[in-house]
Write an enzyme that holds these catalytic residues in place. Structure first.
Site, PDB file in Angstrom:
ATOM      1  N   GLU A  81      56.611  53.232  42.512  1.00  0.00           N
ATOM      2  CA  GLU A  81      55.518  52.343  42.125  1.00  0.00           C
ATOM      3  C   GLU A  81      56.087  50.957  41.915  1.00  0.00           C
ATOM      4  O   GLU A  81      57.106  50.793  41.240  1.00  0.00           O
ATOM      5  CB  GLU A  81      54.860  52.855  40.840  1.00  0.00           C
ATOM      6  CG  GLU A  81      53.709  52.006  40.333  1.00  0.00           C
ATOM      7  CD  GLU A  81      54.100  51.104  39.163  1.00  0.00           C
ATOM      8  OE1 GLU A  81      53.198  50.493  38.572  1.00  0.00           O
ATOM      9  OE2 GLU A  81      55.309  51.021  38.850  1.00  0.00           O
ATOM     10  N   HIS A 124      58.891  54.415  38.224  1.00  0.00           N
ATOM     11  CA  HIS A 124      58.056  53.350  37.661  1.00  0.00           C
ATOM     12  C   HIS A 124      58.705  51.969  37.746  1.00  0.00           C
ATOM     13  O   HIS A 124      59.893  51.813  37.513  1.00  0.00           O
ATOM     14  CB  HIS A 124      57.754  53.679  36.195  1.00  0.00           C
ATOM     15  CG  HIS A 124      56.946  52.631  35.497  1.00  0.00           C
ATOM     16  ND1 HIS A 124      57.400  51.963  34.382  1.00  0.00           N
ATOM     17  CD2 HIS A 124      55.717  52.120  35.765  1.00  0.00           C
ATOM     18  CE1 HIS A 124      56.477  51.092  33.992  1.00  0.00           C
ATOM     19  NE2 HIS A 124      55.458  51.172  34.814  1.00  0.00           N
ATOM     20  N   ASP A 178      54.936  46.622  41.364  1.00  0.00           N
ATOM     21  CA  ASP A 178      53.874  45.699  40.973  1.00  0.00           C
ATOM     22  C   ASP A 178      53.715  44.611  42.027  1.00  0.00           C
ATOM     23  O   ASP A 178      54.696  44.173  42.633  1.00  0.00           O
ATOM     24  CB  ASP A 178      54.210  45.077  39.623  1.00  0.00           C
ATOM     25  CG  ASP A 178      54.419  46.127  38.549  1.00  0.00           C
ATOM     26  OD1 ASP A 178      53.420  46.722  38.120  1.00  0.00           O
ATOM     27  OD2 ASP A 178      55.584  46.364  38.151  1.00  0.00           O
ATOM     28  N   HIS A 205      56.450  42.179  37.318  1.00  0.00           N
ATOM     29  CA  HIS A 205      55.762  42.638  36.108  1.00  0.00           C
ATOM     30  C   HIS A 205      56.191  41.740  34.959  1.00  0.00           C
ATOM     31  O   HIS A 205      57.359  41.680  34.603  1.00  0.00           O
ATOM     32  CB  HIS A 205      56.126  44.094  35.796  1.00  0.00           C
ATOM     33  CG  HIS A 205      55.245  44.742  34.773  1.00  0.00           C
ATOM     34  ND1 HIS A 205      55.093  44.239  33.491  1.00  0.00           N
ATOM     35  CD2 HIS A 205      54.470  45.860  34.834  1.00  0.00           C
ATOM     36  CE1 HIS A 205      54.267  45.017  32.815  1.00  0.00           C
ATOM     37  NE2 HIS A 205      53.865  46.001  33.607  1.00  0.00           N
ATOM     38  N   ASP A 237      50.897  48.705  42.373  1.00  0.00           N
ATOM     39  CA  ASP A 237      50.153  48.366  41.158  1.00  0.00           C
ATOM     40  C   ASP A 237      49.684  46.921  41.312  1.00  0.00           C
ATOM     41  O   ASP A 237      50.443  45.974  41.099  1.00  0.00           O
ATOM     42  CB  ASP A 237      51.048  48.537  39.936  1.00  0.00           C
ATOM     43  CG  ASP A 237      50.300  48.355  38.629  1.00  0.00           C
ATOM     44  OD1 ASP A 237      49.123  47.949  38.666  1.00  0.00           O
ATOM     45  OD2 ASP A 237      50.892  48.608  37.562  1.00  0.00           O
TER      46      ASP A 237
END
Length: 274
Positions: A25, A5, A27, A41, A85
């Protein structure tokens, strides 16, 4: 699939891969012209993590290309999926379409290298809302316009905003996209009920539609007990800040005979039949 993440710095790609993640993942933010600019993020983010770390998006994309290109000194065989994301919930339909076109160009130039020594990972575009669905349309249009339609085999979609599942399924039918993941989750700072997640799993298992849900994952799951709980529910993927914990649980007697980490040989756009 174990998705590391908020992997927004280059060094974190290696950090999370070393911890056992087979997917990362990251952003993606957009500038005033709807072009992808940073892997960023903002505050707040998950508990126990440092918000605000970032790279220039194209530089990050080039870095993960090397990590996922066979023969490159930095190649990591187990890293098989990249999840974006997309921080674009504020964009209109037309702006989302333009953002999708720009994203396709950047992948052609900085990841797929226009067919020469390209990165091989699967790509999951996590779109925050069905109101942004034209992002995927723009992305596909650009690949077709430039003559690289073959890369669509590598690309899937996920609507990540915890919206009504029936509404999502309706949009997927309009998009005519077969490469569908569905997420459900919340930051690790909070707890969340499981009714929507169970509904997503049920739709995956019972809906035989060509454009239906193929994979279901949950986020963000960090505790050993929670990882076990969600695996028992039947998720295909777990997004976590601790990939090593997922790897540990998968080796336990309860799961080792039926579940394992996905590899490049596993098609992320097909339902798992255990």
């Amino acid at each position: 699939w174990t998705m590391g993440h908020m992997v927004n710095k280059k060094y974190q790609v290696d950090e999370f891969a070393d911890l056992g993640a087979n997917a990362i993942e990251f952003d993606v933010t957009f500038d005033s012209n709807y072009k992808a600019d940073y892997t960023y993020h903002k505050v707040p983010c998950d508990c126990g993590r440092t918000c605000g770390r970032y790279e220039v998006f194209t530089e990050f994309l080039s870095y993960v290309k090397n990590e996922t290109t066979p023969g490159h000194p930095s190649f990591r065989e187990k890293l098989v999926l990249l999840q974006l994301d997309l921080k674009m919930s504020y964009l209109s339909e037309s702006q989302s379409n333009e953002a999708g076109k720009d994203m396709a160009k950047k992948f052609l130039n900085y990841y797929w290298n226009r067919g020469s020594n390209a990165g091989r990972a699967y790509i999951l575009l996590s779109i925050p809302s069905i109101s942004n669905y034209l992002f995927l349309t723009g992305f596909k249009q650009q690949l077709k316009t430039e003559g690289y339609e073959q890369y669509l085999d590598k690309v899937g979609v996920d609507f990540s905003g915890n919206e009504d599942l029936d509404s999502i399924v309706n949009v997927l039918g309009r998009l005519e996209d077969e490469h569908v993941w569905q997420s459900d989750g919340i930051t690790n700072c909070w707890t969340r009920g499981i009714s929507r997640l169970q509904d997503a799993i049920k739709k995956r298992d019972e809906d035989e539609s060509r454009y239906g849900i193929k994979k279901v994952y949950t986020w963000t799951v960090d505790y050993y007990s929670s990882i076990r709980y969600y695996l028992r529910l039947g998720v295909d993927g777990v997004m976590t800040n601790f990939p090593n914990r997922v790897e540990y649980v998968l080796k336990e007697k309860e799961f080792s005979g039926s579940l394992r980490m996905a590899t490049m040989d596993d098609n992320p756009w097909e339902k798992y039949v255990g």
